[in-house]
Motif scaffolding. Structure first.
Motif, PDB file in Angstrom:
ATOM      1  N   MET A 159     -61.189-152.568 -18.400  1.00 22.91           N
ATOM      2  CA  MET A 159     -62.607-152.422 -18.172  1.00 22.91           C
ATOM      3  C   MET A 159     -63.030-151.055 -18.690  1.00 22.91           C
ATOM      4  O   MET A 159     -62.373-150.054 -18.431  1.00 22.91           O
ATOM      5  CB  MET A 159     -62.885-152.567 -16.676  1.00 22.91           C
ATOM      6  N   LEU A 160     -64.117-151.027 -19.405  1.00 22.20           N
ATOM      7  CA  LEU A 160     -64.684-149.801 -19.949  1.00 22.20           C
ATOM      8  C   LEU A 160     -65.905-149.423 -19.112  1.00 22.20           C
ATOM      9  O   LEU A 160     -66.806-150.249 -18.927  1.00 22.20           O
ATOM     10  CB  LEU A 160     -65.103-150.017 -21.407  1.00 22.20           C
ATOM     11  N   TYR A 161     -65.926-148.196 -18.596  1.00 20.13           N
ATOM     12  CA  TYR A 161     -67.052-147.694 -17.804  1.00 20.13           C
ATOM     13  C   TYR A 161     -67.715-146.566 -18.567  1.00 20.13           C
ATOM     14  O   TYR A 161     -67.039-145.613 -18.982  1.00 20.13           O
ATOM     15  CB  TYR A 161     -66.576-147.183 -16.447  1.00 20.13           C
ATOM     16  N   ILE A 162     -69.029-146.663 -18.752  1.00 18.24           N
ATOM     17  CA  ILE A 162     -69.800-145.639 -19.456  1.00 18.24           C
ATOM     18  C   ILE A 162     -70.903-145.173 -18.524  1.00 18.24           C
ATOM     19  O   ILE A 162     -71.598-145.991 -17.913  1.00 18.24           O
ATOM     20  CB  ILE A 162     -70.415-146.204 -20.752  1.00 18.24           C
ATOM     21  N   PHE A 163     -71.087-143.870 -18.426  1.00 16.53           N
ATOM     22  CA  PHE A 163     -72.146-143.287 -17.602  1.00 16.53           C
ATOM     23  C   PHE A 163     -73.042-142.458 -18.493  1.00 16.53           C
ATOM     24  O   PHE A 163     -72.560-141.604 -19.237  1.00 16.53           O
ATOM     25  CB  PHE A 163     -71.542-142.413 -16.486  1.00 16.53           C
ATOM     26  N   MET A 164     -74.348-142.721 -18.413  1.00 11.34           N
ATOM     27  CA  MET A 164     -75.330-141.974 -19.197  1.00 11.34           C
ATOM     28  C   MET A 164     -76.464-141.544 -18.291  1.00 11.34           C
ATOM     29  O   MET A 164     -76.821-142.259 -17.354  1.00 11.34           O
ATOM     30  CB  MET A 164     -75.857-142.820 -20.344  1.00 11.34           C
ATOM     31  N   ALA A 165     -77.031-140.397 -18.610  1.00 13.70           N
ATOM     32  CA  ALA A 165     -78.082-139.841 -17.769  1.00 13.70           C
ATOM     33  C   ALA A 165     -79.416-140.560 -17.949  1.00 13.70           C
ATOM     34  O   ALA A 165     -80.098-140.857 -16.974  1.00 13.70           O
ATOM     35  CB  ALA A 165     -78.250-138.354 -18.053  1.00 13.70           C
ATOM     36  N   LEU A 166     -79.791-140.834 -19.179  1.00 11.52           N
ATOM     37  CA  LEU A 166     -81.128-141.348 -19.461  1.00 11.52           C
ATOM     38  C   LEU A 166     -81.094-142.713 -20.137  1.00 11.52           C
ATOM     39  O   LEU A 166     -80.220-143.001 -20.963  1.00 11.52           O
ATOM     40  CB  LEU A 166     -81.887-140.369 -20.359  1.00 11.52           C
ATOM     41  N   TYR A 167     -82.082-143.523 -19.820  1.00  9.41           N
ATOM     42  CA  TYR A 167     -82.190-144.850 -20.409  1.00  9.41           C
ATOM     43  C   TYR A 167     -82.330-144.759 -21.925  1.00  9.41           C
ATOM     44  O   TYR A 167     -81.736-145.553 -22.660  1.00  9.41           O
ATOM     45  CB  TYR A 167     -83.376-145.601 -19.802  1.00  9.41           C
ATOM     46  N   ALA A 168     -83.078-143.771 -22.397  1.00 10.70           N
ATOM     47  CA  ALA A 168     -83.316-143.634 -23.841  1.00 10.70           C
ATOM     48  C   ALA A 168     -82.008-143.467 -24.617  1.00 10.70           C
ATOM     49  O   ALA A 168     -81.877-143.991 -25.720  1.00 10.70           O
ATOM     50  CB  ALA A 168     -84.235-142.446 -24.113  1.00 10.70           C
ATOM     51  N   GLU A 169     -81.041-142.754 -24.058  1.00 13.45           N
ATOM     52  CA  GLU A 169     -79.765-142.590 -24.751  1.00 13.45           C
ATOM     53  C   GLU A 169     -78.868-143.818 -24.588  1.00 13.45           C
ATOM     54  O   GLU A 169     -77.940-144.018 -25.373  1.00 13.45           O
ATOM     55  CB  GLU A 169     -79.043-141.327 -24.293  1.00 13.45           C
ATOM     56  N   ALA A 170     -79.124-144.645 -23.601  1.00 12.69           N
ATOM     57  CA  ALA A 170     -78.316-145.829 -23.349  1.00 12.69           C
ATOM     58  C   ALA A 170     -78.760-147.048 -24.157  1.00 12.69           C
ATOM     59  O   ALA A 170     -77.955-147.962 -24.365  1.00 12.69           O
ATOM     60  CB  ALA A 170     -78.348-146.174 -21.858  1.00 12.69           C
ATOM     61  N   VAL A 171     -79.999-147.065 -24.608  1.00  6.71           N
ATOM     62  CA  VAL A 171     -80.557-148.237 -25.299  1.00  6.71           C
ATOM     63  C   VAL A 171     -79.687-148.717 -26.459  1.00  6.71           C
ATOM     64  O   VAL A 171     -79.407-149.923 -26.554  1.00  6.71           O
ATOM     65  CB  VAL A 171     -82.010-147.967 -25.757  1.00  6.71           C
ATOM     66  N   PRO A 172     -79.222-147.843 -27.357  1.00  4.69           N
ATOM     67  CA  PRO A 172     -78.381-148.358 -28.457  1.00  4.69           C
ATOM     68  C   PRO A 172     -77.087-149.016 -27.962  1.00  4.69           C
ATOM     69  O   PRO A 172     -76.649-150.018 -28.526  1.00  4.69           O
ATOM     70  CB  PRO A 172     -78.063-147.106 -29.285  1.00  4.69           C
ATOM     71  N   PHE A 173     -76.483-148.474 -26.923  1.00  4.09           N
ATOM     72  CA  PHE A 173     -75.257-149.056 -26.367  1.00  4.09           C
ATOM     73  C   PHE A 173     -75.555-150.414 -25.724  1.00  4.09           C
ATOM     74  O   PHE A 173     -74.792-151.354 -25.871  1.00  4.09           O
ATOM     75  CB  PHE A 173     -74.636-148.122 -25.332  1.00  4.09           C
ATOM     76  N   ILE A 174     -76.653-150.486 -24.988  1.00  2.66           N
ATOM     77  CA  ILE A 174     -77.041-151.737 -24.325  1.00  2.66           C
ATOM     78  C   ILE A 174     -77.257-152.828 -25.363  1.00  2.66           C
ATOM     79  O   ILE A 174     -76.782-153.958 -25.205  1.00  2.66           O
ATOM     80  CB  ILE A 174     -78.298-151.518 -23.457  1.00  2.66           C
ATOM     81  N   ALA A 175     -77.936-152.483 -26.444  1.00  6.30           N
ATOM     82  CA  ALA A 175     -78.208-153.468 -27.492  1.00  6.30           C
ATOM     83  C   ALA A 175     -76.939-153.860 -28.248  1.00  6.30           C
ATOM     84  O   ALA A 175     -76.667-155.048 -28.444  1.00  6.30           O
ATOM     85  CB  ALA A 175     -79.247-152.921 -28.464  1.00  6.30           C
ATOM     86  N   GLN A 176     -76.159-152.876 -28.674  1.00 10.44           N
ATOM     87  CA  GLN A 176     -74.955-153.142 -29.478  1.00 10.44           C
ATOM     88  C   GLN A 176     -73.908-153.926 -28.701  1.00 10.44           C
ATOM     89  O   GLN A 176     -73.259-154.823 -29.235  1.00 10.44           O
ATOM     90  CB  GLN A 176     -74.349-151.818 -29.969  1.00 10.44           C
ATOM     91  N   MET A 177     -73.754-153.598 -27.428  1.00 11.13           N
ATOM     92  CA  MET A 177     -72.730-154.248 -26.615  1.00 11.13           C
ATOM     93  C   MET A 177     -73.253-155.488 -25.896  1.00 11.13           C
ATOM     94  O   MET A 177     -72.515-156.129 -25.155  1.00 11.13           O
ATOM     95  CB  MET A 177     -72.167-153.249 -25.607  1.00 11.13           C
ATOM     96  N   LYS A 178     -74.540-155.803 -26.089  1.00 12.86           N
ATOM     97  CA  LYS A 178     -75.186-156.971 -25.476  1.00 12.86           C
ATOM     98  C   LYS A 178     -75.022-156.966 -23.960  1.00 12.86           C
ATOM     99  O   LYS A 178     -74.578-157.946 -23.355  1.00 12.86           O
ATOM    100  CB  LYS A 178     -74.655-158.257 -26.086  1.00 12.86           C
ATOM    101  N   LEU A 179     -75.382-155.845 -23.358  1.00 15.59           N
ATOM    102  CA  LEU A 179     -75.255-155.691 -21.917  1.00 15.59           C
ATOM    103  C   LEU A 179     -76.470-156.263 -21.207  1.00 15.59           C
ATOM    104  O   LEU A 179     -77.591-156.194 -21.713  1.00 15.59           O
ATOM    105  CB  LEU A 179     -75.089-154.210 -21.561  1.00 15.59           C
ATOM    106  N   LYS A 180     -76.243-156.789 -20.037  1.00 15.11           N
ATOM    107  CA  LYS A 180     -77.310-157.341 -19.194  1.00 15.11           C
ATOM    108  C   LYS A 180     -77.400-156.516 -17.913  1.00 15.11           C
ATOM    109  O   LYS A 180     -76.388-156.112 -17.349  1.00 15.11           O
ATOM    110  CB  LYS A 180     -77.020-158.801 -18.821  1.00 15.11           C
ATOM    111  N   ARG A 181     -78.612-156.340 -17.437  1.00 15.71           N
ATOM    112  CA  ARG A 181     -78.826-155.599 -16.196  1.00 15.71           C
ATOM    113  C   ARG A 181     -78.275-156.420 -15.028  1.00 15.71           C
ATOM    114  O   ARG A 181     -78.620-157.580 -14.853  1.00 15.71           O
ATOM    115  CB  ARG A 181     -80.322-155.363 -16.028  1.00 15.71           C
TER     116      ARG A 181
END
Length: 69
Positions: free
Chosen positions: A1-23
C-alpha cells in the motif's frame, strides 16, 4: 500500500487525476482519496504541522492496523 500526504488540494490534483483516485471520506480534519484496487491512498491534510500530524496518526492507526493481520 502506498500512502501519500499532501498539505493542499491544489498540489494533490495531478496525483488524484493520474492515479484515478476517488474520495473515500471527509473527516472534517482531512480528506482521503483511494484507488479502486486499494493499493494507494492520498490524504490532503491542510497546511499546518499539527494537521499533518493528525492525518498521519489517524491513517496509521486505522489503515495500517487493518493490514497487520
Amino acid at each position: 500500500m502506498l500512502y501519500i500526504f499532501m498539505a493542499l488540494y491544489a498540489e494533490a490534483v495531478p496525483f488524484i487525476a493520474q492515479m484515478k483516485l476517488k474520495r473515500v471520506n471527509d473527516s472534517g480534519k482531512f480528506v482521503l482519496y483511494q484507488d479502486e484496487a486499494g493499493e494507494a491512498m492520498l490524504a490532503v491534510t491542510g497546511p499546518s504541522k499539527v494537521e499533518a500530524a493528525v492525518a498521519v496518526s489517524s491513517v496509521s492507526y486505522t489503515h495500517l492496523r487493518a493490514h497487520e493481520t
